[in-house]
Design a protein around this motif. Structure first.
Motif, PDB file in Angstrom:
ATOM      1  N   GLN A 159      34.655  37.762  45.712  1.00 36.42           N
ATOM      2  CA  GLN A 159      35.569  38.455  45.059  1.00 36.42           C
ATOM      3  C   GLN A 159      36.399  39.230  47.020  1.00 36.42           C
ATOM      4  OE1 GLN A 159      34.585  40.931  42.205  1.00 36.42           O
ATOM      5  NE2 GLN A 159      36.433  42.455  42.629  1.00 36.42           N
ATOM      6  N   SER A 213      34.008  40.638  50.120  1.00 37.16           N
ATOM      7  CA  SER A 213      32.868  40.861  49.809  1.00 37.16           C
ATOM      8  C   SER A 213      31.968  39.729  50.587  1.00 37.16           C
ATOM      9  CB  SER A 213      32.818  40.749  47.477  1.00 37.16           C
ATOM     10  OG  SER A 213      32.393  39.503  47.898  1.00 37.16           O
ATOM     11  N   SER A 226      38.110  48.543  41.457  1.00 33.67           N
ATOM     12  CA  SER A 226      37.265  47.374  41.433  1.00 33.67           C
ATOM     13  C   SER A 226      36.942  47.153  43.216  1.00 33.67           C
ATOM     14  CB  SER A 226      37.504  46.132  41.268  1.00 33.67           C
ATOM     15  OG  SER A 226      37.786  45.704  40.039  1.00 33.67           O
ATOM     16  N   VAL A 262      33.631  46.647  46.211  1.00 31.42           N
ATOM     17  CA  VAL A 262      33.517  45.631  46.995  1.00 31.42           C
ATOM     18  C   VAL A 262      33.658  46.456  47.956  1.00 31.42           C
ATOM     19  CG1 VAL A 262      35.146  43.933  47.782  1.00 31.42           C
ATOM     20  CG2 VAL A 262      34.800  43.854  45.384  1.00 31.42           C
ATOM     21  N   THR A 308      33.764  42.187  39.070  1.00 28.24           N
ATOM     22  CA  THR A 308      33.482  42.821  39.684  1.00 28.24           C
ATOM     23  C   THR A 308      31.884  43.233  39.314  1.00 28.24           C
ATOM     24  OG1 THR A 308      34.940  44.659  40.645  1.00 28.24           O
ATOM     25  CG2 THR A 308      33.028  45.238  40.561  1.00 28.24           C
TER      26      THR A 308
END
Length: 358
Positions: free
Chosen positions: A269, A174, A158, A162, A95
């Motif tokens: 991510q 992401s 996290s 995102v 992250t």
């Protein structure tokens, strides 16, 4: 003969080698019981890894996060801590690298952006692990409990970051990360396998692990605290500070694994439904490597080879890839139960002493 006895009386790499062979033997026996051909299965496994440049490159990619998380668990263990939270630290590292890379991608040049994203991943992973170290040092809370709880917090935190700040419109991930650790100059050689600089960083981290713990005063204090905190405190060492520092460094290793995955493999991510599992595999790697940095690197190579090659067993020999977990579990069992391995080796290396009649 006395030298051979000395070797087998201590924790060396001969014991793990025999444990690996016994693990493969147990796996072969299980395959025979299930009606599978172990020779064909193992041949397909290694062909999957070494059969093409692409597969070899992808196998190296598979090994890299295991090196980091294995080092993370091993470093904490050498310092008297049991870091179960490497998985959460990996996600925090991911992250941090994503936030820095995406938010500063249009501001900083690549030669500044990439190192900053990697450093952010390591530092944030270290700070996340440092929470457990602080609670252990100041409140006496067992780090196993806190690191497990922090894994879940890291997962949801996290995902929240995102979804809220980095989400690609209409996707469950992401935006693309402009910071990249990819070894693009090797893509043509390895048929576009996702090799990245994280592998080199992992080897550098293993070197740091060894030099710091065995060649510096601070490392000596950490090992002393790990062996006997009461004796270390009596000798004037600050036990609490060393506990926090050990967990921070351990978390840095795990955070760097997250940077490698985001910046070198996926370049984005995802919103995870569950933890990726690198940290828990790192526990197995640390045990296989006897918590020594060189052993961890070798164990990660073995674990990555077996994990990536297990798909070849399914396609090449019609063997369920889950059977490779039996092999890995057997290897860990024999390393943990070193007395069994020494008992197996004893007839080959030792002669029984005749009783002397006085």
């Amino acid at each position: 003969m006395s030298r051979i006895k000395k070797i087998f009386a201590t924790d060396t790499y001969i014991i793990p080698l025999i444990a690996i062979l016994l693990g493969f033997l147990v796996g072969a026996i299980v395959m025979l019981i299930g009606g599978y051909d172990p020779v064909a299965a193992y041949s397909a496994l290694f062909k999957r890894v070494f059969g093409s440049p692409y597969d070899f490159g992808e196998a190296v990619r598979e090994m890299t996060p295991l090196m980091f998380t294995g080092l993370a668990v091993a470093f904490a263990f050498r310092s008297g801590m049991f870091n179960i939270g490497a998985d959460g630290q990996v996600m925090i590292g991911m992250t941090a690298a994503s936030v820095v890379g995406i938010k500063l991608g249009g501001v900083l040049p690549a030669f500044l952006l990439v190192p900053l994203a990697v450093i952010a991943a390591g530092v944030c992973g270290g700070l996340w692990a440092g929470i457990a170290g602080y609670l252990k040092a100041k409140r006496g809370i067992n780090e196993v409990i806190t690191t497990i709880m922090l894994n879940w917090i890291a997962l949801f935190l996290s995902n929240y970051i995102v979804r809220t700040f980095l989400l690609l419109q209409g996707q469950n991930r992401s935006e693309d990360n402009p910071a990249s650790l990819s070894m693009t100059f090797l893509f043509s050689t390895f048929d576009n396998a996702r090799l990245h600089w994280g592998t080199v960083i992992a080897l550098a981290a293993a070197t740091f692990f060894y030099v710091y713990l065995w060649k510096t005063k601070q490392g000596y204090e950490m090992r002393a605290v790990g062996l006997n905190p009461h004796a270390a405190e009596y000798a004037g060492m600050n036990v609490g500070r060393n506990v926090i520092k050990a967990m921070f460094i351990s978390g840095v290793f795990a955070g760097l694994a997250g940077a490698g995955e985001v910046l070198g493999v996926f370049h984005y991510q995802s919103v995870f439904a569950a933890s990726p599992g690198y940290g828990f595999d790192g526990i197995a790697v640390a045990l296989l490597g006897l918590t020594h940095p060189l052993g961890v690197i070798l164990a990660a190579i073995l674990y990555g080879t077996l994990t990536y090659g297990s798909a070849g067993m399914s396609f090449g020999a019609d063997v369920p890839p889950e059977l490779i977990r039996i092999v890995i579990g057997s290897i860990i069992f024999f390393i943990a139960a070193q007395g069994i391995v020494r008992w197996v080796l004893k007839p080959f290396y030792f002669k029984r002493k005749k009783e002397k009649v006085l």
